[in-house]
Design a protein around this motif. Structure first.
Motif, PDB file in Angstrom:
ATOM      1  N   ARG A  99       0.917  -1.339  -0.058  1.00  0.00           N
ATOM      2  CA  ARG A  99      -0.046   0.156  -0.131  1.00  0.00           C
ATOM      3  C   ARG A  99       0.811   1.226  -0.047  1.00  0.00           C
ATOM      4  O   ARG A  99       0.548   2.335  -0.720  1.00  0.00           O
ATOM      5  N   HIS A 408      -9.736   3.144  -6.802  1.00  0.00           N
ATOM      6  CA  HIS A 408      -8.221   3.164  -6.918  1.00  0.00           C
ATOM      7  C   HIS A 408      -7.535   3.321  -8.149  1.00  0.00           C
ATOM      8  O   HIS A 408      -7.972   2.906  -9.274  1.00  0.00           O
ATOM      9  N   TYR A 435      -2.135  -4.044  -6.870  1.00  0.00           N
ATOM     10  CA  TYR A 435      -2.270  -2.782  -6.375  1.00  0.00           C
ATOM     11  C   TYR A 435      -1.518  -1.883  -7.227  1.00  0.00           C
ATOM     12  O   TYR A 435      -1.769  -0.604  -6.949  1.00  0.00           O
TER      13      TYR A 435
END
Length: 486
Positions: A99, A408, A435
């Protein structure tokens, strides 16, 4: 000496008869060119580059673009970016090493944990390209070898309005011209009876964000370049039809008088927008005849209806708009923008996405197949995707049966087909958690530069000077992604 004198007087050895014979050929070529391209000698030029705005900078691979925009941002984890580790580590907290403290929206920023959430839907590889596609899209799976999936898109915008504005105009701030307007400004009209930029909207049953006319606005460009919204129903364009008792000849007579007055006003004021108004009146007059014909699908064979699905006969549906997009493309519209709302799944994601996918899957694939069978896919660029991606963790309470995903912007997927783009390509890569982009990142500016390149436009040369600054769709960035080009 006499011979040398003659050579110096006429070094090319061209006599009067030869000169006029060659001149006639040149004049004939110019005449033929003006017949084939009536506006060949009428268009203006870009004041910055001096290049004719009605001609591409170089040979284009695509003549038109059909953009199937999925407004609300479909999740890449339920569409085209398969990440098996999410199932193995379901419920575990997203590692901080992945993250990296990246920005979150207010909807998830205060969560204590970010539990990894796999999709409930399955994935399979399809075609010779072995493209991973979720089971939500069985029809798109059939065209796996015709499309290129880009899994490394990224943007800075994290909320819907600036994100979709960025995708459509090259800026997160409102007021810039949209993509279709830039194409119209650079390339002009191919069909004088239809606008060069057309917009069609549809709405799914999922959570929807608003759509605003600023997304197809011409911004500071001439207003004749703005998108024309075609509505469902008997009046696709509001106020286009004449009131009862007005004949075509009456309308023509009225327009001629109004045009004369506007031209006088233009001479007095020098306002170029008056010329645009005249052109729009004339376009509306011609559209009275052309639009009803283009929108009438009654002559489409049953095989086409079956290809797109029964919904294509219901005005205002995504399927109907996809079929209309093909018809508009056939009739010379350069930029056809579809918006399908309902992809904002912050909860009940699996069920809502199932409905959304059912709306668009068959018709999206049908459009590609239809263009291909007509020999149009090679010069028609089709694009499918939303404004950003979705997080790999559950939003709110962890519930594998009823979960949502937050916005996102750092990694998401779209696909493209035709228009000189390599078919069957899987481009870009995200990390094992989906991610972050780890290979071949494609920013929105790069995306825009590539689209313009395929249309024969150098994105650094198509410029408009406004309030002392030179503007372009890609602003001060963007590189053509040459790996995508066939």
């Amino acid at each position: 000496m006499e011979e040398e004198k003659k050579k110096s007087e006429n070094p090319l050895k061209v006599n009067r008869r030869h000169f006029f014979s060659q001149l006639s050929v040149g004049i004939g070529s110019l005449a033929l060119g003006s017949l084939l391209i009536p506006d060949l000698f009428k268009r203006g030029t870009n004041e910055t580059t001096g290049l004719p705005l009605s001609l591409p900078h170089f040979a284009p691979k695509a003549k038109r673009i059909i953009y199937l925009f999925q407004a609300g941002a479909p999740s890449q984890f339920e569409t085209f970016d398969y990440k098996p580790i999410l199932r193995k580590r379901m419920g575990e907290d997203l590692p901080e090493s992945i993250r990296k403290g990246q920005r979150l929206t207010n909807m998830t920023a205060n969560q204590d944990k970010f539990p990894l959430m796999p999709p409930k839907i399955g994935f399979k590889q399809h075609g010779e390209s072995q493209t991973w596609i979720s089971d939500f899209f069985p029809h798109i799976a059939k065209i796996a070898d015709d499309i290129t999936v880009i899994r490394s898109m990224h943007t800075e915008a994290i909320n819907h309005d600036p994100a979709i504005t960025f995708f459509q105009t090259g800026s997160q701030i409102s007021g810039r011209p949209s993509m279709g307007s830039w194409m119209s400004y650079g390339l002009g009209n191919e069909n004088k009876n239809l606008p060069s930029f057309v917009v069609l909207t549809s709405r799914g049953k999922g959570n929807s964000q608003g759509l605003y006319s600023k997304l197809w606005s011409s911004g500071f460009l001439d207003s004749k370049h703005q998108g024309v919204l075609l509505r469902s129903g008997k009046d696709p364009v509001l106020y286009l039809n004449d009131p009862d008792g007005i004949s075509r000849s009456d309308k023509r007579h009225l327009l001629d008088h109004v045009s004369s007055l506007n031209k006088l006003h233009h001479v007095e004021t020098g306002d170029d927008e008056i010329e645009s108004r005249i052109a729009q009146y004339e376009m509306a007059y011609r559209m009275q005849m052309s639009v009803p014909d283009v929108m009438d699908i009654s002559k489409e064979p049953q095989s086409i209806i079956d290809l797109y699905g029964e919904d294509c006969q219901v005005p205002g549906t995504y399927a109907a708009n996809a079929l209309q997009a093909r018809r508009l493309a056939e009739n010379g519209v350069r930029f056809i923008q579809l918006y399908h709302q309902g992809w904002d799944q912050h909860g009940n994601l699996h069920n809502e996405m199932a409905g959304q996918a059912k709306d668009v899957d068959q018709a999206s694939a049908a459009l590609v197949m239809d263009l291909k069978q007509r020999g149009m896919l090679e010069d028609t660029l089709v694009i499918w995707g939303g404004e950003f991606g979705r997080g790999n963790f559950a939003q709110g309470k962890f519930d594998p049966e009823n979960y949502g995903r937050d916005h996102h912007p750092r990694a998401f997927s779209i696909w493209m087909a035709g228009g000189g783009i390599k078919p069957g390509l899987n481009y870009g890569k995200t990390d094992e958690f989906g991610y972050n982009v780890v290979e071949n990142p494609v920013h929105i500016n790069d995306f825009h530069a590539t689209l313009m390149h395929q249309m024969g436009i150098d994105h650094e040369q198509l410029i408009y000077k406004y309030q002392g600054r030179r503007f372009r769709l890609t602003d001060v960035a963007g590189n053509v992604v040459k790996d995508l080009l066939a």
